[in-house]
Write a protein that holds these residues in place. Structure first.
Motif, short mmCIF file in Angstrom:
data_model
loop_
_atom_site.label_atom_id
_atom_site.label_comp_id
_atom_site.label_asym_id
_atom_site.label_seq_id
_atom_site.Cartn_x
_atom_site.Cartn_y
_atom_site.Cartn_z
N GLU A 186 -4.45 13.22 -8.76
CA GLU A 186 -2.98 13.24 -8.84
C GLU A 186 -2.47 11.87 -8.42
O GLU A 186 -2.95 11.30 -7.44
CB GLU A 186 -2.40 14.41 -8.02
CG GLU A 186 -3.02 14.66 -6.65
CD GLU A 186 -2.45 13.77 -5.60
OE1 GLU A 186 -1.23 13.72 -5.47
OE2 GLU A 186 -3.26 13.09 -4.90
N ASN A 187 -1.56 11.34 -9.23
CA ASN A 187 -1.00 10.01 -9.00
C ASN A 187 0.29 9.84 -9.78
O ASN A 187 0.54 10.58 -10.75
CB ASN A 187 -2.01 8.93 -9.44
CG ASN A 187 -2.60 8.19 -8.25
OD1 ASN A 187 -1.88 7.64 -7.43
ND2 ASN A 187 -3.92 8.21 -8.13
N PRO A 188 1.11 8.86 -9.41
CA PRO A 188 2.33 8.61 -10.18
C PRO A 188 2.03 8.02 -11.57
O PRO A 188 0.96 7.43 -11.77
CB PRO A 188 3.09 7.61 -9.31
CG PRO A 188 2.48 7.71 -7.94
CD PRO A 188 1.05 8.06 -8.18
N THR B 178 0.81 -1.23 0.00
CA THR B 178 0.00 0.00 0.00
C THR B 178 0.84 1.27 0.00
O THR B 178 1.92 1.29 0.58
CB THR B 178 -0.93 0.02 1.24
OG1 THR B 178 -1.64 1.27 1.28
CG2 THR B 178 -0.16 -0.11 2.55
N SER B 179 0.31 2.31 -0.61
CA SER B 179 0.96 3.62 -0.48
C SER B 179 0.84 4.07 0.98
O SER B 179 0.02 3.54 1.73
CB SER B 179 0.26 4.66 -1.38
OG SER B 179 -0.95 5.08 -0.79
N THR B 180 1.63 5.09 1.35
CA THR B 180 1.53 5.61 2.72
C THR B 180 0.26 6.45 2.89
O THR B 180 -0.06 6.83 4.02
CB THR B 180 2.74 6.49 3.08
OG1 THR B 180 2.92 7.43 2.03
CG2 THR B 180 3.98 5.67 3.30
N THR C 75 -8.08 13.64 -3.96
CA THR C 75 -6.82 13.36 -3.28
C THR C 75 -6.99 12.08 -2.46
O THR C 75 -8.12 11.59 -2.28
CB THR C 75 -6.43 14.50 -2.31
OG1 THR C 75 -7.37 14.51 -1.23
CG2 THR C 75 -6.44 15.85 -3.00
N MET C 76 -5.89 11.59 -1.95
CA MET C 76 -5.99 10.47 -1.01
C MET C 76 -6.57 11.02 0.30
O MET C 76 -6.58 12.23 0.53
CB MET C 76 -4.61 9.85 -0.76
CG MET C 76 -4.11 9.09 -1.97
SD MET C 76 -2.77 7.96 -1.54
CE MET C 76 -1.39 9.07 -1.54
N GLU C 77 -6.98 10.09 1.16
CA GLU C 77 -7.53 10.50 2.46
C GLU C 77 -6.33 10.79 3.37
O GLU C 77 -6.05 10.06 4.31
CB GLU C 77 -8.41 9.37 3.01
CG GLU C 77 -9.65 9.15 2.15
CD GLU C 77 -10.22 7.74 2.23
OE1 GLU C 77 -9.49 6.76 1.96
OE2 GLU C 77 -11.40 7.60 2.56
O1 PAF Z 1 -4.16 7.53 -5.24
C1 PAF Z 1 -4.10 6.56 -4.47
O2 PAF Z 1 -4.99 6.30 -3.68
C2 PAF Z 1 -2.86 5.69 -4.49
O3 PAF Z 1 -1.82 6.35 -5.14
C3 PAF Z 1 -3.10 4.33 -5.15
C4 PAF Z 1 -3.52 4.46 -6.58
C5 PAF Z 1 -4.18 3.57 -4.38
C6 PAF Z 1 -1.84 3.50 -5.15
O4 PAF Z 1 -1.25 3.39 -3.91
#
Ligand code: PAF
Length: 325
Positions: free
Chosen positions: A208-210, A89-91, A170-172
C-alpha cells in the motif's frame, strides 16, 4: 622596492586564496526513497535551489534519490549521526525516533488533503516539529507522501473481506500494522528498497502506497489490482542533521526554514498532479483500478484498533485532530 612589490604580491595571493576558501560551497547530501522526478525529488529540488539562492551559493545539494542510501529508517539514523545531511522521508519509521509523531499515522484520521495539510501547518503539526531536536534531529518542515491505496496481484479489493488473508507489505510502523490487521490482511513489514523484488517474486501479494509512489516505482509492472482505499494519510518530513544546523547563522537558518516551506508547496503540488493524472496512467499501464471502495466498511472494521489508539494517544488528542476544519 623589489622586496616591497613581492610582499604586496604575496599579500594579494594570500587574500585571493582565503576568499577562494571562503567561497567554496558546502555540499549537503540529501536522500529520499523515490526518483528525482517523483514528489520527493520535486520537493527536495525546490528546497535545495532555494537554499543555494538564499545563501548566494554557499550551500548546495547532492541528491541521493531512489533509496541509493538505503531505506528511510537507515537514512534517518544517518542524519542523526551526521553521515547524511538531509532526508525527505515519510513518517513511516519516524515514530521510532520521535514517538509524538505516531498519532498522525492513525488510519482514517484525516478526511482529505485539505484537512491533513491544515493539521500539519497548524498548531498541532507545528508543535510536533518542536519534539525533534531532543532526539538529535532538526525537522525543517512537513512535506508529503500522500493518501495510501492498496495494490495486489490476486483480486479486486472493495471491502475488508476482499483483503482478508492477503500478505501485504507495510512500512515498519506499528500504528499502521495494528490498524491493517483489523482489515484481515497479514501485514508484512519490510524496508521499501526490498519491495519491488518481493512483489515480483510473490513473497508478498500486495503493498500500500500513495499514487505518486505507485507511479514512480512502476508497480504496474508487478501488480494488477489497485483499490483507491485512501486508508491512511502518509505525511512526510524534511529532516536536517543537527551538525549542519549548529553551524548555520541565524540568517541562514531562516533561509533553510523558508526553503523547506517552498519545497513543501512544490511537493504537495506534485502529489495533487499525480492524484489527478496518475490513476489514468496506471490504467494505461495495465492496472485494474477499483474506485468503488466501501470506505465505511473499512472504518467499521477499524473500530477495535481505535479503542487501542485512544488508550495510547488519548481520545481527546485524536478528536482535536479530527475536529480541525
Ligand atoms: O512505503 C514506504 O515505505 C514509503 O511510502 C516510501 C515509498 C518509502 C515513501 O516514503
Amino acid at each position: 622596492m623589489k622586496l616591497k612589490t613581492s610582499f604586496a604580491l604575496a599579500a594579494v595571493a594570500f587574500s585571493v586564496s582565503l576568499s577562494a576558501i571562503a567561497q567554496t560551497p558546502t555540499t549537503l547530501k540529501i536522500g529520499y526513497a523515490t526518483t528525482k522526478e517523483s514528489h520527493y525529488g520535486v520537493g527536495s529540488t525546490v528546497f535545495c535551489d532555494e537554499v543555494e539562492k538564499g545563501t548566494q551559493g554557499r550551500y548546495k545539494c547532492q541528491h541521493f534519490a531512489s533509496s541509493a542510501l538505503g531505506g528511510e529508517r537507515e537514512m534517518i539514523e544517518a542524519v542523526q549521526i551526521g553521515t547524511l545531511d538531509l532526508v525527505n522521508t515519510s513518517t513511516g519509521p519516524v515514530g521510532n525516533f520521535v514517538p509524538e509523531v505516531k498519532i498522525v499515522d492513525i488510519p482514517f484520521l484525516f478526511r482529505d488533503y485539505d484537512h491533513a495539510r491544515k493539521v500539519m501547518d497548524g498548531p498541532i503539526g507545528q508543535d510536533i516539529l518542536t519534539k525533534f531536536p531532543s532526539k538529535g534531529l532538526i525537522a525543517l518542515g512537513w512535506t508529503e507522501n500522500g493518501f495510501r491505496h492498496m495494490t495486489n496481484s490476486k483480486r479486486d479489493i472493495v471491502k475488508p473481506a476482499d483483503a482478508a488473508g492477503l500478505k501485504m507489505r507495510t512500512m515498519e510502523n506499528k500504528v499502521h500494522m495494528e490498524g491493517y490487521k483489523t482489515f484481515g490482511i497479514q501485514p508484512t513489514p519490510m524496508a521499501f528498497p526490498e519491495l519491488f523484488g518481493a512483489l515480483q517474486q510473490g513473497t508478498v501479494d500486495g503493498q500500500e502506497n500513495p499514487i505518486p509512489v505507485i507511479l514512480s516505482s512502476k508497480f504496474a509492472q508487478v501488480q494488477k489490482h489497485l483499490s483507491l482505499t485512501g486508508h491512511v494519510y502518509s505525511p512526510a518530513l524534511l529532516l536536517l542533521s543537527p551538525k549542519v544546523w549548529g553551524k548555520l547563522s541565524d540568517a541562514d537558518k531562516k533561509v533553510f526554514t523558508e526553503a523547506a516551506k517552498k519545497g513543501s508547496v512544490a511537493q504537495r503540488k506534485k502529489v495533487n498532479d499525480d492524484e489527478a493524472n496518475g490513476i489514468a496512467q496506471l490504467e494505461k499501464d495495465g492496472m485494474k483500478v477499483i474506485r468503488t471502495v466501501d470506505g465505511n466498511a473499512f472504518r467499521e472494521a477499524l473500530k477495535p484498533a481505535y479503542v487501542n489508539y485512544a488508550k495510547e494517544f488519548g481520545a481527546d488528542n485524536i478528536k482535536k485532530i479530527q475536529d480541525v476544519r
